[in-house]
Design an enzyme around this catalytic site. Structure first.
Site, PDB file in Angstrom:
ATOM      1  N   CYS A   1       0.828  -1.200   0.000  1.00  0.00           N
ATOM      2  CA  CYS A   1       0.000   0.000   0.000  1.00  0.00           C
ATOM      3  C   CYS A   1       0.870   1.262   0.000  1.00  0.00           C
ATOM      4  O   CYS A   1       1.851   1.346   0.718  1.00  0.00           O
ATOM      5  CB  CYS A   1      -0.924   0.107   1.201  1.00  0.00           C
ATOM      6  SG  CYS A   1      -2.178  -1.140   1.303  1.00  0.00           S
TER       7      CYS A   1
ATOM      8  N   ARG B   1       6.201  -0.432  -4.078  1.00  0.00           N
ATOM      9  CA  ARG B   1       5.827  -1.096  -2.824  1.00  0.00           C
ATOM     10  C   ARG B   1       4.913  -2.287  -3.075  1.00  0.00           C
ATOM     11  O   ARG B   1       4.734  -3.120  -2.188  1.00  0.00           O
ATOM     12  CB  ARG B   1       5.121  -0.092  -1.900  1.00  0.00           C
ATOM     13  CG  ARG B   1       6.002   1.068  -1.523  1.00  0.00           C
ATOM     14  CD  ARG B   1       5.209   2.172  -0.869  1.00  0.00           C
ATOM     15  NE  ARG B   1       4.759   1.826   0.455  1.00  0.00           N
ATOM     16  CZ  ARG B   1       5.441   2.022   1.570  1.00  0.00           C
ATOM     17  NH1 ARG B   1       6.624   2.573   1.506  1.00  0.00           N
ATOM     18  NH2 ARG B   1       4.954   1.701   2.730  1.00  0.00           N
TER      19      ARG B   1
ATOM     20  N   TRP C   1      -2.872  -2.882  -1.602  1.00  0.00           N
ATOM     21  CA  TRP C   1      -2.441  -4.272  -1.669  1.00  0.00           C
ATOM     22  C   TRP C   1      -3.491  -5.030  -0.866  1.00  0.00           C
ATOM     23  O   TRP C   1      -3.549  -4.933   0.350  1.00  0.00           O
ATOM     24  CB  TRP C   1      -1.054  -4.394  -1.045  1.00  0.00           C
ATOM     25  CG  TRP C   1      -0.355  -5.682  -1.294  1.00  0.00           C
ATOM     26  CD1 TRP C   1       0.295  -6.068  -2.443  1.00  0.00           C
ATOM     27  CD2 TRP C   1      -0.188  -6.768  -0.371  1.00  0.00           C
ATOM     28  NE1 TRP C   1       0.833  -7.318  -2.285  1.00  0.00           N
ATOM     29  CE2 TRP C   1       0.561  -7.777  -1.030  1.00  0.00           C
ATOM     30  CE3 TRP C   1      -0.598  -7.007   0.941  1.00  0.00           C
ATOM     31  CZ2 TRP C   1       0.905  -8.979  -0.415  1.00  0.00           C
ATOM     32  CZ3 TRP C   1      -0.252  -8.206   1.546  1.00  0.00           C
ATOM     33  CH2 TRP C   1       0.481  -9.174   0.871  1.00  0.00           C
TER      34      TRP C   1
ATOM     35  N   ASN D   1      -3.838   2.394   4.986  1.00  0.00           N
ATOM     36  CA  ASN D   1      -2.902   1.261   4.916  1.00  0.00           C
ATOM     37  C   ASN D   1      -3.042   0.484   6.209  1.00  0.00           C
ATOM     38  O   ASN D   1      -3.238   1.093   7.259  1.00  0.00           O
ATOM     39  CB  ASN D   1      -1.445   1.731   4.892  1.00  0.00           C
ATOM     40  CG  ASN D   1      -1.058   2.385   3.601  1.00  0.00           C
ATOM     41  OD1 ASN D   1      -1.826   2.388   2.653  1.00  0.00           O
ATOM     42  ND2 ASN D   1       0.131   2.954   3.577  1.00  0.00           N
ATOM     43  N   GLY D   2      -2.844  -0.829   6.131  1.00  0.00           N
ATOM     44  CA  GLY D   2      -2.846  -1.619   7.350  1.00  0.00           C
ATOM     45  C   GLY D   2      -4.118  -2.433   7.479  1.00  0.00           C
ATOM     46  O   GLY D   2      -4.899  -2.549   6.530  1.00  0.00           O
TER      47      GLY D   2
ATOM     48  N   GLU E   1      21.017 -16.371  -0.333  1.00  0.00           N
ATOM     49  CA  GLU E   1      20.619 -15.131  -0.994  1.00  0.00           C
ATOM     50  C   GLU E   1      20.448 -15.358  -2.504  1.00  0.00           C
ATOM     51  O   GLU E   1      19.484 -14.884  -3.104  1.00  0.00           O
ATOM     52  CB  GLU E   1      21.667 -14.046  -0.697  1.00  0.00           C
ATOM     53  CG  GLU E   1      21.460 -12.714  -1.387  1.00  0.00           C
ATOM     54  CD  GLU E   1      20.145 -12.000  -1.043  1.00  0.00           C
ATOM     55  OE1 GLU E   1      19.459 -12.411  -0.095  1.00  0.00           O
ATOM     56  OE2 GLU E   1      19.816 -11.043  -1.759  1.00  0.00           O
TER      57      GLU E   1
ATOM     58  N   LYS F   1      16.897 -14.778  -4.477  1.00  0.00           N
ATOM     59  CA  LYS F   1      16.745 -13.878  -5.633  1.00  0.00           C
ATOM     60  C   LYS F   1      16.066 -14.622  -6.777  1.00  0.00           C
ATOM     61  O   LYS F   1      15.168 -14.101  -7.433  1.00  0.00           O
ATOM     62  CB  LYS F   1      18.103 -13.349  -6.133  1.00  0.00           C
ATOM     63  CG  LYS F   1      18.774 -12.322  -5.283  1.00  0.00           C
ATOM     64  CD  LYS F   1      18.167 -10.927  -5.370  1.00  0.00           C
ATOM     65  CE  LYS F   1      17.226 -10.675  -4.232  1.00  0.00           C
ATOM     66  NZ  LYS F   1      17.760 -10.274  -2.973  1.00  0.00           N
TER      67      LYS F   1
ATOM     68  N   GLU G   1      12.266 -15.399  -5.995  1.00  0.00           N
ATOM     69  CA  GLU G   1      11.324 -14.270  -6.035  1.00  0.00           C
ATOM     70  C   GLU G   1      11.210 -13.675  -7.424  1.00  0.00           C
ATOM     71  O   GLU G   1      10.161 -13.154  -7.792  1.00  0.00           O
ATOM     72  CB  GLU G   1      11.648 -13.216  -4.981  1.00  0.00           C
ATOM     73  CG  GLU G   1      12.990 -12.559  -5.103  1.00  0.00           C
ATOM     74  CD  GLU G   1      13.295 -11.607  -3.948  1.00  0.00           C
ATOM     75  OE1 GLU G   1      12.382 -11.084  -3.317  1.00  0.00           O
ATOM     76  OE2 GLU G   1      14.500 -11.391  -3.685  1.00  0.00           O
TER      77      GLU G   1
ATOM     78  N   HIS H   1      23.862 -35.048   3.118  1.00  0.00           N
ATOM     79  CA  HIS H   1      22.958 -35.538   4.171  1.00  0.00           C
ATOM     80  C   HIS H   1      21.510 -35.538   3.709  1.00  0.00           C
ATOM     81  O   HIS H   1      20.601 -35.592   4.537  1.00  0.00           O
ATOM     82  CB  HIS H   1      23.130 -34.680   5.432  1.00  0.00           C
ATOM     83  CG  HIS H   1      24.506 -34.751   5.998  1.00  0.00           C
ATOM     84  ND1 HIS H   1      25.016 -35.877   6.600  1.00  0.00           N
ATOM     85  CD2 HIS H   1      25.527 -33.847   6.000  1.00  0.00           C
ATOM     86  CE1 HIS H   1      26.266 -35.668   6.971  1.00  0.00           C
ATOM     87  NE2 HIS H   1      26.597 -34.435   6.609  1.00  0.00           N
TER      88      HIS H   1
ATOM     89  N   LYS I   1       7.413  -4.389  -1.462  1.00  0.00           N
ATOM     90  CA  LYS I   1       8.749  -3.939  -1.066  1.00  0.00           C
ATOM     91  C   LYS I   1       8.870  -3.806   0.444  1.00  0.00           C
ATOM     92  O   LYS I   1       9.878  -4.162   1.032  1.00  0.00           O
ATOM     93  CB  LYS I   1       9.030  -2.589  -1.732  1.00  0.00           C
ATOM     94  CG  LYS I   1      10.397  -2.018  -1.425  1.00  0.00           C
ATOM     95  CD  LYS I   1      11.494  -2.841  -2.065  1.00  0.00           C
ATOM     96  CE  LYS I   1      12.882  -2.318  -1.777  1.00  0.00           C
ATOM     97  NZ  LYS I   1      13.905  -3.346  -2.063  1.00  0.00           N
TER      98      LYS I   1
HETATM   99  C1  F6R Z   1      14.413  -9.975  -0.933  1.00  0.00           C
HETATM  100  C2  F6R Z   1      13.869  -8.883  -0.146  1.00  0.00           C
HETATM  101  C3  F6R Z   1      13.225  -9.204   1.153  1.00  0.00           C
HETATM  102  C4  F6R Z   1      13.652  -8.166   2.212  1.00  0.00           C
HETATM  103  C5  F6R Z   1      12.866  -8.418   3.508  1.00  0.00           C
HETATM  104  C6  F6R Z   1      13.275  -7.449   4.601  1.00  0.00           C
HETATM  105  O1  F6R Z   1      14.976  -9.513  -2.118  1.00  0.00           O
HETATM  106  O2  F6R Z   1      13.902  -7.757  -0.553  1.00  0.00           O
HETATM  107  O3  F6R Z   1      13.523 -10.491   1.561  1.00  0.00           O
HETATM  108  O4  F6R Z   1      15.007  -8.270   2.415  1.00  0.00           O
HETATM  109  O5  F6R Z   1      11.504  -8.296   3.270  1.00  0.00           O
HETATM  110  O6  F6R Z   1      13.022  -6.134   4.227  1.00  0.00           O
HETATM  111  P1  F6R Z   1      13.647  -4.928   5.027  1.00  0.00           P
HETATM  112  O7  F6R Z   1      15.121  -4.978   4.828  1.00  0.00           O
HETATM  113  O8  F6R Z   1      13.033  -3.695   4.444  1.00  0.00           O
HETATM  114  O9  F6R Z   1      13.290  -5.139   6.460  1.00  0.00           O
END
Ligand code: F6R
Length: 611
Positions: free
Chosen positions: A2, A27, A74, A100-101, A484, A488, A491, A507, A606
């Site tokens: 949102c 976002r 959202w 929002n929320g 990581e 990537k 997602e 294992h 985001k």
């Molecule tokens: C992955 C990604 C998420 C954020 C997670 C934490 O690419 O962006 O896994 O790392 O949602 O977000 P923040 O750092 O904003 O707390």
């Protein structure tokens, strides 16, 4: 999750609000809407889908007026339809609200409202709030701010509310609990938004609202109160980011731009930290040497990619300071009744500074008496404000949903934090601290060099982009980076990708490997290299297509690599700052080859502001 915008001034409000919403698109959202207070009415337009749908609906109607509110939704309560899109109105249609929320007691509030004769036309929790404010507006003799404050007192859950009323041509009200709301301070105009990117084209002066505060936004100024109406003075801050940083600058995707920005971002994070006396200085870290010497343990809490940065932080802190350090997924932390006390340093890592899980974890830690340090990219964010001290990563705005430069700068920041703790506790002497800092200072140039070598990685990613599973293996600091790399790819490309410690594969997970399964191995030079070479041999013998990230000049793994990706040499502890790059490029290219939008992957937001 949102986006919210509010504006009052002398510019066409629709333009300002739409531009703000566009900047908040990253976002994540599934419908959008605006309300503009015109000469005769409060006009509302809202549409399911992307902002383009709203733009099309507004093509023949420019909604004149200089006061407006807007929203990207959202969906939580009710499907993402036109009917559920915000703004929502009261019975009279004279009041518009965006939210929002989630309002946790909305079902009972809704029942009560219907019982009292209100007609609700959407499935949302938000609409109930509009009708509650309608009642309070009448009860308070048309005092909109008081009406909102009274309603906030009756709400449970998390919210940002932004409200406009047809009878109040110089007033927008904002209120917040648990979610971010920032005021942009202009000259004869003022702004409200979920984050500063929405208004930095107009002003770089900002003020963040705190928990349970209400702001009255007028052309001539802003007034902030608590929920009892007591005026609260607050600090203004200056936003360093400029609009260029929040634009694509010719790149197809923000993510590609943000990957390229990493050398500069890391330079910003680590730059200027050596004092003339040769000691490392992290001035903003307002934490006394005495406190630092007293810590018996450190606990790092974070989510997703930030959690992976935390894992690297653990390796650095333990290596340099010998402080026992745990890293914990923030959403799990408080629910297992963790053992933290006054001698515990809790480090909350969060790019946005608004992640609900991380916020709740740090709140829990503070309740137990722990000392909390935020490592965040966002000045004025909740995580920063609710911590005892904040260390800013200075990475600039990250717009793409998938984190790249933020992770990179978080890792760099964690090295600095580790070195600082070591310096104060005397576990590393001044020469050693300086020498590690100098190694770190070389990293931006090495990232730059790594970025110039990415053609082969892109070609490979396109070649194998039909694969439905990719595994990532690493040891020591390569392990968090394997996690990581897999995150990537998951997602962005929506395929099954798993990261794991290379030693663990035998294992169980080795059963996943069949002829041609792509396996990315982070095999940069370090003490465990011979064991890694053995692991690569094991998987290759079982048919894996091995993609090996190796240090320049290291030939130990060459015979077992179907594809070699070279990165420059650096200290093994710092290698994540280089191995990250090919994995980011690989994931982005892999997803683009599948025709996917790498800036806004499906289902993701985001800033994850719900637990
Ligand atoms: C992955 C990604 C998420 C954020 C997670 C934490 O690419 O962006 O896994 O790392 O949602 O977000 P923040 O750092 O904003 O707390």
């Amino acid at each position: 999750m949102c986006g919210i915008v509010g504006y009052v001034g002398d510019q066409p409000a629709l333009d300002v609000v739409r531009q703000g919403l566009r900047r908040l698109e990253y976002r994540g959202y599934d419908s959008a809407g605006v309300a503009v207070l015109g000469p005769t009415e409060l006009a509302i337009e809202r549409r399911a889908g992307k902002l383009a749908n709203l733009d099309a609906a507004l093509a023949d109607n420019s909604l004149p007026g200089t006061l407006g509110i807007g929203h990207t939704r959202w969906a939580t309560h009710g499907a993402p339809t036109d009917r559920n899109a915000h703004p929502h109105t009261d019975c009279s249609g004279r009041l518009a609200i965006v939210h929002n929320g989630t309002i946790e007691n909305f079902a009972e509030l809704r029942d009560e409202l219907e019982h009292r004769g209100h007609e609700l036309t959407s499935d949302t929790d938000t609409e109930a709030v509009a009708h509650l404010i309608e009642e309070q507006y009448d009860a308070t003799g048309a005092d909109l701010a008081k009406a909102v404050r009274n309603v906030c007192n009756a709400l449970e859950g998390s919210f940002v509310l932004v409200v406009a009323h047809q009878d109040q041509p110089d007033l927008v009200i904002g209120a917040r609990r648990n979610l971010p709301l920032v005021v942009g301070l202009g000259d004869g105009e003022n702004f409200l938004a979920s984050d500063v990117t929405a208004f930095i084209a107009h002003t770089r002066r900002a003020r963040a609202l705190d928990q349970d505060q209400v702001v009255e936004l007028r052309r001539g100024g802003v007034r902030v109160t608590d929920l009892d109406g007591n005026e609260i003075s607050g600090e203004e801050f200056h936003v360093d980011w400029d609009t260029a940083a929040a634009e694509k600058a010719g790149y197809e995707y923000f993510m590609l731009k943000e990957i390229e920005e990493q050398p500069e971002a890391v330079k910003e994070t680590i730059g200027g930290r050596l004092a003339p006396d040769g000691r490392l200085r992290l001035d903003e870290l307002a934490i006394s040497d005495e406190d630092i010497r007293g810590f018996h343990q450190a606990v790092i809490v974070a989510c997703g990619s930030a959690y992976h940065s935390g894992m690297i932080g653990k390796y650095a802190i333990e290596r340099w300071t010998r402080i026992p350090t745990q890293v914990e997924i923030a959403s799990e932390f408080r629910y297992r009744d963790p053992v933290v006390d006054r001698d515990t340093l809790v480090i909350a890592i969060s790019q946005s500074g608004e992640t609900a899980d991380t916020l709740e974890a740090l709140r829990h830690a503070r309740q137990q008496g722990a000392w909390v340090m935020a490592v965040t990219n966002t000045v004025g964010s909740s995580v920063a404000r609710e911590s005892d001290a904040a260390f800013y990563t200075r990475g600039g705005p990250e717009i793409a949903v998938a984190s790249t430069k933020a992770v990179m700068t978080q890792i760099a920041a964690m090295y600095l934090v580790g070195l600082h703790l070591a310096q104060v506790r005397g576990t590393r002497d001044a020469d050693e601290v300086r020498s590690h800092y100098r190694d770190l200072a070389e990293i931006p140039a090495l990232i730059e060099s790594t970025l110039t070598r990415m053609d082969g990685v892109r070609k490979l990613a396109r070649e194998i982009s039909t694969a439905e599973r990719v595994l990532f293996l690493g040891r020591h600091v390569g392990y968090p980076m394997a996690l990581e790399g897999a995150l990537k790819l998951k997602e962005l490309a929506y395929i099954s990708a798993e990261g794991m410690p290379a030693g663990e594969i035998k294992h169980g997970p080795i059963a996943l490997i069949e002829q041609g399964t792509p396996v990315v191995v982070l095999a940069t030079r370090h003490a465990l290299s011979p064991k890694l070479v053995t692991n690569v041999q094991e998987i290759k013998a079982r048919g894996a297509r091995t993609i090996v990230i190796a240090t320049d000049g290291d030939e130990s793994v060459t015979p077992y690599a179907d594809h070699l990706i070279r990165v420059p040499d650096t200290k093994s502890l710092l290698s994540p700052l280089l191995t990250l790059v090919p994995m980011q490029v690989f994931a982005a290219e892999f997803a683009m080859a599948r025709g996917l939008d790498v800036d806004q992957p499906r289902n993701l937001a985001k800033s994850v502001t719900v637990e």
